[in-house]
Every structure is written in C-alpha cells, then in structure tokens.
Design a protein around this motif. Structure first.
Motif, mmCIF file in Angstrom:
data_model
loop_
_atom_site.group_PDB
_atom_site.id
_atom_site.type_symbol
_atom_site.label_atom_id
_atom_site.label_comp_id
_atom_site.label_asym_id
_atom_site.label_seq_id
_atom_site.Cartn_x
_atom_site.Cartn_y
_atom_site.Cartn_z
ATOM 1 N N ASP A 188 28.417 -17.457 -42.464
ATOM 2 C CA ASP A 188 29.518 -16.564 -42.601
ATOM 3 C C ASP A 188 29.535 -15.394 -41.493
ATOM 4 O O ASP A 188 28.743 -15.495 -40.330
ATOM 5 N N LEU B 238 23.220 -24.156 -37.915
ATOM 6 C CA LEU B 238 24.613 -24.283 -37.095
ATOM 7 C C LEU B 238 25.699 -23.177 -37.534
ATOM 8 O O LEU B 238 25.537 -22.503 -38.475
ATOM 9 N N PHE B 239 26.790 -23.051 -36.659
ATOM 10 C CA PHE B 239 27.471 -21.886 -36.998
ATOM 11 C C PHE B 239 28.253 -22.095 -38.152
ATOM 12 O O PHE B 239 28.543 -21.101 -38.910
ATOM 13 N N TYR B 240 28.872 -23.331 -38.461
ATOM 14 C CA TYR B 240 29.517 -23.562 -39.800
ATOM 15 C C TYR B 240 28.778 -23.510 -41.081
ATOM 16 O O TYR B 240 29.157 -23.863 -42.004
ATOM 17 N N GLU B 241 27.363 -23.029 -41.054
ATOM 18 C CA GLU B 241 26.636 -22.772 -42.037
ATOM 19 C C GLU B 241 26.647 -21.712 -42.529
ATOM 20 O O GLU B 241 25.861 -21.110 -43.217
ATOM 21 N N ILE C 57 21.322 -27.224 -46.756
ATOM 22 C CA ILE C 57 20.374 -27.359 -45.919
ATOM 23 C C ILE C 57 18.995 -27.946 -46.557
ATOM 24 O O ILE C 57 18.131 -28.860 -46.193
ATOM 25 N N MET D 153 25.428 -23.039 -48.324
ATOM 26 C CA MET D 153 25.058 -23.799 -47.178
ATOM 27 C C MET D 153 23.613 -23.856 -47.212
ATOM 28 O O MET D 153 22.965 -24.866 -46.858
ATOM 29 N N TYR E 76 22.013 -17.752 -38.055
ATOM 30 C CA TYR E 76 22.762 -18.512 -37.087
ATOM 31 C C TYR E 76 21.738 -18.926 -35.722
ATOM 32 O O TYR E 76 21.270 -17.879 -35.192
#
Lengths: 249, 249
Positions: A18, A13-16, A31, A27, A72
C-alpha cells in the motif's frame, strides 16, 4: 515420517503493497498461500484435481505473527509445512524469512475439506493429505478464538458489496478479502501510525457474490487491540482480533 | 537512438486471477506495469527518486488489446518500451508473449509527470525520460477517446467507497482499481460468458481516500460493446470503452 518443508522465493510486487510501501496483511496472506499452492502443484494435488473429486480446501482460521511486514521489492523466502491432521481438520504452518534468513512472519492455519455440492465440511481424505507427509493425530487442536475486547470504543460500521472479482474458484469470497474489509474499518490516521503485530482470524460462514457485507470494528486505544466482525444478512461470517504497535518514526 | 526494450518473466499468481482462472484486466495492467517499474529501477530512476524531486508519473490513458488473457500458473514474458515524448506526454508500449513467443496482449499508454505539491501536470523533465532512450517528438499523438455507444442499455449504477488499500504512493487511487469498478458494473452472467478483447480507458481527475465512486455502465447487447463512466461528487473521473467477444465453449 520425514518433515516435508516446501519453500520458494518471492520478490514483493508493487501491487502487494500500500502507500506505506509495505505489504497489506491481505496480500501477505496471499503470498504465504502461494507456497502451499505451489507445494500442492509440485505434489500433483492441484486445485483442479481436488475440485474434480467434488472437494475444495477451505480455510477456517489463521493466526499470524508479524515481526515486520515485507517491503516493496524485498526478496523473501516463503516456507510451508503441513503439520498434522485429524478427522476434519488439517493444520499447516507458514513462515517468511528475509535475505538474512531472519524469520519476519509466521502463520498457523486451519484447513478443512469442503464437499462442493453439499457446501458442507467433509472428512479429510487420506489420499489428499498423505502426499504432504502430514502426521495423523486424533487430537483436535485448541486454537484460541479471536479475543473479544473488554474496554473498547466502537467505530462506525462500513459496508461493502461483494464484487465479481472477490469470488474464487470455490465460488465464495476468497478469505483474503476479509482482511481488506477489516483493516479498512480502522481510520486512516491509525493505519498510518501503527503496525499490525498479530492477527487471529476465524471464518464461520462463506459469503457469495452480490451479498452486502458489514464490517464492524472495536478498538481499545490503550492496549492497541482491535476486534472485527464481518456480517451479512444471513449472520456472522468471520471475526478477528488484532494487536498493534505504534510506529517508531 | 537504439530502441531500448525491457522485458522480464512473470508467472501468473492465483491472486491475479478470478474464478475463471484467467487474470482480471486490473491485474493484467498491474503485471504490465511491473515491467516499466522494473525498467525504472534498473535505470536508477526509482519512484522514490522521482518523488524526492517532487514529481510522480501518472497514467492518463491505456489502450489494451487482448488476444487472450494469461491463465493461472502460465509463464509469460512482459515487454515494455518508452516510445516517444513531447512537452507534456510520454507514450509507452507494453506487450506480453506466451511460452511459444506469441503476442497475446498489447497495451499503449500515455503518461504525464505530476507536480506532487501543485497536483498539476508538469513539463516532462529531460533527465527523467532520456535514460529510457525515448525519442523526443513535437507531435502530440491523437489517441482516440473512449467511444460513446449509440444504441445502449443502461445498467444500474454501483457505488464504492475508496478504501485505505486503494491508495498508492501518489496519494490517489491507483489506476488499476478503476478496472474493478468498471468490470463489476456488468452482470455476473455477462462476465462468465464473454471475453474482453479491447479496452480504451482515459483518466481525467484523480480520486482520493474516503470518496464515494459511482460506476455507470452502458451496454450494446448486439455489438458486444460497453461504455463506463466513473464519477465522484466532484465530477467525472474516468471513462472507458470495451469490446467483448462471446466465449467459445
């Protein structure tokens, strides 16, 4: 006993990630831990159940090897296997495969059972570990300590106050936030130009809400190794050794 | 023109929740934004493509209504729809339904297109918005500003340094971190005893790596309203008004 490997798919996910569009190491560990949490749920050994007995699983060490960080949107598969346990320690392996079934990340972790009232390590309860088909062994593993650097340059310490959202259901700072404090101790230039290859992180003492954390960083510019110590007013909480590699542009 | 609603399933991950086992508001917004990101990918309008043209989508406001926060492990469906646009602003709706198809969260958001070189708002490019089946309207919405409090108690300001992992691919602090800075301005006791019901957050000025952020918080203890201002040395960056409700234990 049959080896019980648990695996599940995950899409990054994008919020995992930088701004390099790769997962941060914090992250990445989140995961990986998803797989062990979901294995526990599948076996009916949820966190709530363990907590209701007055216990919580706590991590004391991770040794992480990264061939490459998941990107990503990448579709990966996360694997985990409870490896063995003794009176006080449980050893667990994690790994990630990419879509070509190539192993890109491995992690070996040490867990203990914490008595939530006494805030002390408890003996591993058979009924909390046997459903994982985990082997009992009298042998205590000699997992190496994070290596100190001999020739190193000290970077300026950075300070962080523990925030409400840093605390997990064990009522202490979730182990993942230590990664952010450590990595942020390095310079922006270094982080943009290097990849983390290996990290050995060992937890000594829990940190609570409102405490101020000092992140100390040393770097060996030639060997591309870093050493990190997280301290609070009550002493050292965590240390780590990292191995880096220059980016191939 | 046909309304193009995009939706996807999501199961709440442990690191999207805090010790109350419910999602934090920052993570809630992340989860909502997943849907718009995945809609963009499905339409071939990826972030990379927009960036390659020299632009980036930037959020200027979110108005969030929360009937209840999604819980750890809960299976939800996230919806989004590009509502309308004018010369400079795009309006987008988001919502979340639970497994019983009950709406539990709604969000209305305002986006602008930023010229990444000039760091200035650009006119919306037709070819970047039309694939969403989004209606053009000359009308500029009168989205309300975050309301100031009349009777309020000021809480101690808190300070945060922007970390490497707070920066996104637009090279500024991702809008989600503002939520953590604001929420952390409130006391632990308040956060454990209250639920966020409504939040109106408006962004004014971007924040960059290494800057120090001051989070200012005011609270009206009777009305259960809070007001938040995020500042840096270069001025006010963001403000928000929140409405809270006491937990039913």
């Amino acid at each position: 006993m049959a080896e019980r490997i648990f695996s599940e798919k995950h899409q990054v996910l994008f919020y995992e990630t930088d701004r390099t569009r790769k997962t941060t190491v914090g992250m990445l560990v989140n995961i990986l831990m998803l797989a062990s949490q979901d294995q526990s749920i599948a076996l009916g050994l949820t966190e709530e159940k363990v907590n209701a007995l007055g216990y919580g699983w706590v991590i004391t060490q991770h040794i992480i090897d990264i061939q490459r960080m998941p990107k990503y949107e990448e579709k990966i598969r996360v694997f985990t296997k409870a490896d063995s346990y003794n009176r006080y320690f449980c050893y667990r392996d994690f790994w990630i495969e990419d879509e070509q079934e190539k192993k890109i990340v491995q992690m070996h972790s040490v867990f203990v059972l914490m008595d939530q009232k006494k805030r002390k390590i408890a003996r591993v309860l058979k009924n909390l570990i046997e459903p994982y088909d985990c082997e009992y062994s009298t042998k205590v593993e000699r997992t190496p300590n994070p290596k100190k650097l001999t020739t190193a340059r000290r970077l300026p310490a950075k300070h962080y106050r523990v925030r409400f959202m840093d605390i997990d259901s064990n009522q202490h700072v979730n182990n993942v936030h230590y990664f952010d404090w450590m990595i942020d101790g390095l310079s922006e230039g270094f982080l943009l130009q290097h990849q983390l290859r290996r990290m050995n992180i060992k937890y000594k003492q829990e940190i609570h809400y409102g405490e101020t954390v000092e992140s100390n960083t040393e770097i060996d510019d030639k060997k591309l190794e870093t050493f990190h110590v997280i301290k609070t007013a009550s002493g050292e909480s965590c240390r780590a050794h990292c191995l880096w590699e220059k980016n191939n542009f």
